[in-house]
Design a protein around this motif. Structure first.
Motif, PDB file in Angstrom:
ATOM      1  N   SER A 152      34.033  40.352  54.892  1.00 41.17           N
ATOM      2  CA  SER A 152      34.391  41.897  55.254  1.00 41.17           C
ATOM      3  C   SER A 152      34.743  42.565  53.722  1.00 41.17           C
ATOM      4  CB  SER A 152      35.250  42.176  56.133  1.00 41.17           C
ATOM      5  OG  SER A 152      35.087  41.854  57.389  1.00 41.17           O
ATOM      6  N   CYS A 153      35.403  41.780  53.016  1.00 44.69           N
ATOM      7  CA  CYS A 153      36.146  42.702  51.769  1.00 44.69           C
ATOM      8  C   CYS A 153      35.031  42.500  50.856  1.00 44.69           C
ATOM      9  CB  CYS A 153      37.313  41.767  51.244  1.00 44.69           C
ATOM     10  SG  CYS A 153      38.676  41.945  52.263  1.00 44.69           S
ATOM     11  N   SER A 154      34.209  41.665  50.763  1.00 38.68           N
ATOM     12  CA  SER A 154      33.139  41.525  49.725  1.00 38.68           C
ATOM     13  C   SER A 154      31.922  42.499  50.248  1.00 38.68           C
ATOM     14  CB  SER A 154      32.217  40.278  49.618  1.00 38.68           C
ATOM     15  OG  SER A 154      31.531  39.753  50.981  1.00 38.68           O
ATOM     16  N   HIS A 155      31.831  42.947  51.303  1.00 36.64           N
ATOM     17  CA  HIS A 155      30.852  43.960  51.777  1.00 36.64           C
ATOM     18  C   HIS A 155      31.366  45.259  51.503  1.00 36.64           C
ATOM     19  CE1 HIS A 155      27.078  41.962  53.271  1.00 36.64           C
ATOM     20  NE2 HIS A 155      27.804  40.832  53.398  1.00 36.64           N
ATOM     21  N   MET A 156      32.597  45.482  51.794  1.00 34.97           N
ATOM     22  CA  MET A 156      33.150  46.600  51.431  1.00 34.97           C
ATOM     23  C   MET A 156      33.244  46.814  49.831  1.00 34.97           C
ATOM     24  SD  MET A 156      36.700  47.231  53.774  1.00 34.97           S
ATOM     25  CE  MET A 156      37.338  45.755  53.481  1.00 34.97           C
ATOM     26  N   LEU A 157      33.237  46.015  48.909  1.00 34.71           N
ATOM     27  CA  LEU A 157      33.160  46.296  47.561  1.00 34.71           C
ATOM     28  C   LEU A 157      31.699  46.572  47.473  1.00 34.71           C
ATOM     29  CD1 LEU A 157      34.367  46.161  44.998  1.00 34.71           C
ATOM     30  CD2 LEU A 157      34.113  44.159  44.848  1.00 34.71           C
ATOM     31  N   ILE A 158      30.693  45.831  47.998  1.00 30.68           N
ATOM     32  CA  ILE A 158      29.451  45.916  47.769  1.00 30.68           C
ATOM     33  C   ILE A 158      29.076  47.662  48.145  1.00 30.68           C
ATOM     34  CG2 ILE A 158      26.868  45.290  48.475  1.00 30.68           C
ATOM     35  CD1 ILE A 158      27.854  42.605  48.478  1.00 30.68           C
ATOM     36  N   LEU A 159      29.490  47.967  49.284  1.00 37.16           N
ATOM     37  CA  LEU A 159      29.275  49.305  49.745  1.00 37.16           C
ATOM     38  C   LEU A 159      29.841  50.360  48.779  1.00 37.16           C
ATOM     39  CD1 LEU A 159      29.730  49.266  53.637  1.00 37.16           C
ATOM     40  CD2 LEU A 159      27.747  49.743  52.306  1.00 37.16           C
ATOM     41  N   LEU A 160      30.992  50.067  48.227  1.00 35.19           N
ATOM     42  CA  LEU A 160      31.683  50.917  47.284  1.00 35.19           C
ATOM     43  C   LEU A 160      30.600  51.085  46.010  1.00 35.19           C
ATOM     44  CD1 LEU A 160      34.034  52.818  46.191  1.00 35.19           C
ATOM     45  CD2 LEU A 160      35.032  50.522  45.146  1.00 35.19           C
ATOM     46  N   LEU A 161      30.241  49.764  45.532  1.00 32.11           N
ATOM     47  CA  LEU A 161      29.324  49.777  44.242  1.00 32.11           C
ATOM     48  C   LEU A 161      27.934  50.528  44.551  1.00 32.11           C
ATOM     49  CD1 LEU A 161      29.792  46.024  43.108  1.00 32.11           C
ATOM     50  CD2 LEU A 161      30.301  47.888  42.094  1.00 32.11           C
TER      51      LEU A 161
END
Length: 170
Positions: A152-161
């Motif tokens: 979940s954290c990695s995908h949140m960061l990817i969405l931010l990117l």
């Protein structure tokens, strides 16, 4: 002209996202499951590469089955970052589908890697007690919980990117 045939930006971003996922999820495995850094990377790299490759294969299998108008919209979005009108719903469904599919594939790969490790490791024969079985099940559930948090954290960061990239490209 070469960039219109080979989507270099998409390939670069996909590589960046896989590296972000590996970094974040391996740090979750390292800190939460108390694995060594090497072991956490040895789990994270195959999980993320497997889920990425399988995700693209599934995508490339199902896109030709869709109607031509949908195919054009989805390919324009993924490969060339061009949104059509009223594409918000499509993007939300895609994000949810990719997140869920990626998570399921990672959990399956993690279970496979654990079984592989148990098959090749030399384990001492200890008669199981009731308390040990309960502890092992609880620890096993926590493993999956930490994988879900890292995912979940990695995908949140990817969405931010992705949001930053889209804001920058407009």
């Amino acid at each position: 002209m070469l960039t219109s045939i080979i989507p270099l930006k998409t390939l670069f971003l996909q590589s960046l996202f896989v590296l972000v996922q590996i970094t974040i999820e391996s740090s979750f495995l390292y800190h939460s499951l108390k694995l060594s850094r090497k072991a956490s990377l040895e789990y994270s790299i195959p999980m993320n590469l497997f889920s990425t490759i399988m995700g693209w294969l599934i995508f490339l299998f199902f896109v030709p089955l869709a109607e031509p108008n949908f195919q054009i919209k989805i390919m324009n979005f993924i490969l060339f970052n061009k949104l059509s009108d009223r594409a918000d719903f499509l993007i939300a469904i895609m994000i949810l589908t990719v997140f869920t599919l990626d998570l399921v594939l990672k959990l399956l790969m993690f279970m496979f890697l654990e079984k592989l490790q148990k098959a090749f490791s030399v384990a001492a024969v200890i008669p199981p007690g009731k308390g040990k079985i309960f502890c092992q099940k609880r620890r096993s559930n926590k493993k999956y919980q930490f994988i879900i948090w890292g995912h979940s954290c990695s995908h949140m960061l990817i969405l931010l990117l992705l949001t930053l990239v889209n804001l920058n490209s407009r």
